[in-house]
Design a protein around this motif. Structure first.
Motif, PDB file in Angstrom:
ATOM      1  N   VAL A   7      34.755  -0.026  -5.867  1.00  0.00           N
ATOM      2  CA  VAL A   7      35.435  -1.261  -5.512  1.00  0.00           C
ATOM      3  C   VAL A   7      34.480  -2.394  -5.831  1.00  0.00           C
ATOM      4  N   SER A   8      34.791  -3.235  -6.794  1.00  0.00           N
ATOM      5  CA  SER A   8      33.889  -4.288  -7.243  1.00  0.00           C
ATOM      6  C   SER A   8      34.301  -5.611  -6.626  1.00  0.00           C
ATOM      7  N   LEU A   9      33.418  -6.174  -5.830  1.00  0.00           N
ATOM      8  CA  LEU A   9      33.584  -7.506  -5.275  1.00  0.00           C
ATOM      9  C   LEU A   9      32.260  -8.243  -5.481  1.00  0.00           C
ATOM     10  N   LEU A  10      31.753  -9.010  -4.490  1.00  0.00           N
ATOM     11  CA  LEU A  10      30.540  -9.782  -4.730  1.00  0.00           C
ATOM     12  C   LEU A  10      29.292  -9.240  -4.081  1.00  0.00           C
ATOM     13  N   LEU A  11      29.343  -8.778  -2.824  1.00  0.00           N
ATOM     14  CA  LEU A  11      28.151  -8.326  -2.125  1.00  0.00           C
ATOM     15  C   LEU A  11      28.357  -6.947  -1.561  1.00  0.00           C
ATOM     16  N   HIS A  12      27.289  -6.137  -1.575  1.00  0.00           N
ATOM     17  CA  HIS A  12      27.353  -4.824  -0.936  1.00  0.00           C
ATOM     18  C   HIS A  12      26.635  -4.929   0.388  1.00  0.00           C
ATOM     19  N   LEU A  13      27.367  -4.747   1.499  1.00  0.00           N
ATOM     20  CA  LEU A  13      26.805  -4.922   2.827  1.00  0.00           C
ATOM     21  C   LEU A  13      26.555  -3.568   3.462  1.00  0.00           C
ATOM     22  N   ILE A  14      25.348  -3.370   3.991  1.00  0.00           N
ATOM     23  CA  ILE A  14      24.972  -2.092   4.533  1.00  0.00           C
ATOM     24  C   ILE A  14      24.415  -2.263   5.929  1.00  0.00           C
ATOM     25  N   PHE A  15      24.188  -1.138   6.606  1.00  0.00           N
ATOM     26  CA  PHE A  15      23.676  -1.152   7.961  1.00  0.00           C
ATOM     27  C   PHE A  15      22.183  -1.437   7.981  1.00  0.00           C
ATOM     28  N   LEU A  16      21.749  -2.208   8.963  1.00  0.00           N
ATOM     29  CA  LEU A  16      20.334  -2.524   9.138  1.00  0.00           C
ATOM     30  C   LEU A  16      20.028  -2.546  10.614  1.00  0.00           C
ATOM     31  N   SER A  17      18.994  -1.804  11.036  1.00  0.00           N
ATOM     32  CA  SER A  17      18.550  -1.889  12.415  1.00  0.00           C
ATOM     33  C   SER A  17      17.568  -3.035  12.512  1.00  0.00           C
ATOM     34  N   ILE A  18      17.008  -3.286  13.695  1.00  0.00           N
ATOM     35  CA  ILE A  18      16.175  -4.452  13.889  1.00  0.00           C
ATOM     36  C   ILE A  18      14.897  -4.384  13.051  1.00  0.00           C
ATOM     37  N   THR A  19      14.455  -3.177  12.707  1.00  0.00           N
ATOM     38  CA  THR A  19      13.460  -3.030  11.654  1.00  0.00           C
ATOM     39  C   THR A  19      14.199  -2.490  10.450  1.00  0.00           C
ATOM     40  N   LEU A  20      13.978  -3.111   9.305  1.00  0.00           N
ATOM     41  CA  LEU A  20      14.767  -2.761   8.126  1.00  0.00           C
ATOM     42  C   LEU A  20      14.689  -1.271   7.844  1.00  0.00           C
ATOM     43  N   THR A  21      15.811  -0.663   7.569  1.00  0.00           N
ATOM     44  CA  THR A  21      15.860   0.753   7.253  1.00  0.00           C
ATOM     45  C   THR A  21      15.975   0.944   5.749  1.00  0.00           C
ATOM     46  N   ASP A  22      15.702   2.166   5.315  1.00  0.00           N
ATOM     47  CA  ASP A  22      15.803   2.457   3.890  1.00  0.00           C
ATOM     48  C   ASP A  22      17.262   2.403   3.438  1.00  0.00           C
ATOM     49  N   ALA A  23      17.493   1.835   2.266  1.00  0.00           N
ATOM     50  CA  ALA A  23      18.828   1.803   1.661  1.00  0.00           C
ATOM     51  C   ALA A  23      18.673   2.050   0.173  1.00  0.00           C
ATOM     52  N   GLN A  24      19.581   2.829  -0.383  1.00  0.00           N
ATOM     53  CA  GLN A  24      19.472   3.219  -1.786  1.00  0.00           C
ATOM     54  C   GLN A  24      20.732   2.842  -2.558  1.00  0.00           C
ATOM     55  N   ASN A  25      20.540   2.549  -3.824  1.00  0.00           N
ATOM     56  CA  ASN A  25      21.660   2.347  -4.740  1.00  0.00           C
ATOM     57  C   ASN A  25      21.458   3.267  -5.937  1.00  0.00           C
TER      58      ASN A  25
END
Length: 308
Positions: A7-25
């Motif tokens: 699904v192509s839109l503008l931003l990819h929003l992901i989960f983040l805890s109060i200390t940044l967590t790892d996220a992969q693309n």
């Protein structure tokens, strides 16, 4: 899964805890097979990134292989990371990247433990090139009224302008939102891009945050070439000059209210025209990683895999 849905839109929003967590693309630019030459070169690149980043002041890139088996890799530890914190973030990010993108020819991992870092590899030359996507935008659950947010955003944009004029492309600044509240802003670009590209990346990050997360009091935007975060409290130990206000001179001041914990980050729900979501395990993934490894763990894992 057999098919891939994007699904192509503008931003990819992901989960983040109060200390940044790892996220992969994981990019959809091709796959490699286990035990192939490309697979071995990918592992060698990741091992090289992990073992050389701290000796190179937190930024390192390398190229291994030839022809269609060439792998390009880059790593960057941000926020003036110590060697220990840099290693922790990089090792965590690489482990998460190998799990989330086991056979993709191109992938990126944003690490956040204990400080932000970027690890990426590809089958194409990307060093020095400005890339504004993929993007992960994250926000805090607390909200500000429109007047406060607009005032804060004006100050943030001023800091972006100043950050673009610094040689190390790093800014960690505070500004007053009111007589009792400060804004804490951190921005940094990967050192391989030009100052003008850095400014464009940071400006786009600021615009992306305002588009997706207007009125939310703090958050972050991560791109392949830059990182932007702002909040109403200090973080990353980047603001040592900030001191608590002096106590009231009143002889009998009321006791201050107990400090509230920083509100958690959550998945964003902006309008449908301001999100990019890539569905499916084969594509974009995010996860929280609890680091229990020592800095050499990823090297041992890769060496064992290479011997196998």
């Amino acid at each position: 899964m057999g098919s891939k849905t994007t699904v192509s839109l503008l931003l990819h929003l992901i989960f983040l805890s109060i200390t940044l967590t790892d996220a992969q693309n994981c990019y959809n630019t091709g796959n490699f097979t286990a035990n192939s030459t490309y697979a071995k070169n990918r592992d060698l690149v990741l091992r090289s990134l992990a073992s050389n980043v701290t000796a190179n002041r937190g930024f390192y890139n390398t190229t291994i292989g030839s022809g269609n088996d060439t792998v390009y890799g880059l790593v960057h530890c941000m926020a003036s990371s110590s060697a220990e914190n840099c290693s922790l973030c990089v090792n965590s990010s690489i482990q998460a990247l190998m799990t989330a993108c086991p056979n993709q020819k191109e992938a990126i991992s944003w690490g956040g433990n204990p400080l932000p870092c970027i690890v990426r590899y590809a089958n194409r030359y990307f060093f020095g090139s400005l890339e504004l996507s993929p993007t992960s935008a994250l926000y805090n659950t607390g909200k500000m009224d429109a007047t406060q947010f607009d005032q804060a955003w004006s100050a943030v944009k001023d800091i972006v302008t100043r950050a673009n004029s610094t040689r190390n492309m790093l800014a960690a600044e505070t500004t007053d939102l009111s007589s009792t509240q400060k804004i804490y802003v951190f921005m940094q670009c990967t050192p391989d891009v030009s100052q003008s590209n850095c400014g464009e990346c940071l400006q786009q990050s600021v615009d992306d945050y305002k588009s997706c997360c207007y009125s939310y009091q703090g958050g972050a935007v991560q791109k392949p070439n830059c990182f932007f975060r702002w909040d109403l409290y200090p973080y990353y130990n980047l603001f040592p000059q900030v001191t608590s206000p002096s106590p009231s001179p009143s002889p009998s001041p009321p006791p201050p209210p107990p400090a509230s914990p920083s509100p958690p980050f959550i998945v964003s729900s902006p309008p449908p025209t301001s999100i990019t979501i890539t569905k499916g395990k084969e594509n974009t993934t995010s996860r929280t990683v609890i680091v229990t490894t020592v800095p050499t763990a990823i090297l041992l894992a890769l060496e064992a895999k290479a011997r196998g």
